[in-house]
Design a protein around this motif. Structure first.
Motif, short mmCIF file in Angstrom:
data_model
loop_
_atom_site.label_atom_id
_atom_site.label_comp_id
_atom_site.label_asym_id
_atom_site.label_seq_id
_atom_site.Cartn_x
_atom_site.Cartn_y
_atom_site.Cartn_z
N PRO A 259 0.84 -1.22 0.04
CA PRO A 259 -0.08 0.01 0.04
C PRO A 259 0.71 1.22 0.11
N ALA A 260 0.42 2.24 -0.90
CA ALA A 260 1.18 3.63 -0.73
C ALA A 260 0.59 4.34 0.26
N GLY A 261 1.70 5.09 1.14
CA GLY A 261 1.26 6.03 2.04
C GLY A 261 2.38 6.52 2.83
N THR A 262 2.08 7.25 3.69
CA THR A 262 3.26 7.94 4.63
C THR A 262 3.66 7.16 5.83
N PRO A 263 4.75 7.04 6.13
CA PRO A 263 5.44 6.30 7.32
C PRO A 263 4.34 6.36 8.43
#
Length: 162
Positions: free
Chosen positions: A73-77
């Motif tokens: 999944p693409a996301g912030t830390p």
């Protein structure tokens, strides 16, 4: 990065699955609130998509209690930390947003955790439906509260049958 997609029927409606060459990146429901418009190549024979479809079918049949898939999944830390913690909530259990915030070492960040939870792109497999209000109430769910309720009841039935 090339995205591939396929759909599958489920008890909670049609699911659209997305993957890169080597990892599942998203699962969105028909009426998924906030789902982005993604450009992807339709591909039913993609190995990751096939594995995800098979494991979801087993889950819906009550035969699977956890998933074993490569996830991307693409996301912030921060979002990644919340999504990783979601996978630690046992089948049939629920945690509050405050419990989830404490679990990741961010006590007092229940709202930020709730926002990250709401951005989870891999529904069901990353079980954001297992997060409820502090009083146990079923709070919002991108697939709709009735779907959240169905998933939680389904997991209770699976757990009771084990």
């Amino acid at each position: 990065m090339t995205l591939f997609t396929t759909t599958m029927k489920s008890p909670v409606g049609t699911l659209r699955l997305y993957a890169t060459e080597d990892a599942l990146t998203a699962i969105y429901m028909e009426n998924h609130k906030g789902a982005p418009v993604l450009v992807a190549n339709e591909r039913k024979d993609h190995p990751v998509l096939e594995a995800a479809r098979r494991q979801l079918e087993e889950y819906f049949a009550g035969e699977r209690v956890s998933f074993d898939l490569p996830l991307g999944p693409a996301g912030t830390p921060f979002q990644q930390s919340v999504w990783a913690a979601l996978r630690e909530i046992p089948l049939g259990a629920t945690w509050s947003y405050a419990n989830l915030a404490r679990h990741i070492g961010r006590e007092g960040s229940a709202r930020a955790v709730g926002a990250a939870n709401g951005k989870n792109p891999i529904s069901i497999i990353v079980p954001c439906h297992r997060v409820v209000g502090t009083d146990g109430s079923l709070t919002g769910y991108a697939g709709g509260v009735p779907v959240k309720q169905w998933l939680l009841e389904h997991e209770q039935r699976i757990r009771a049958g084990r």
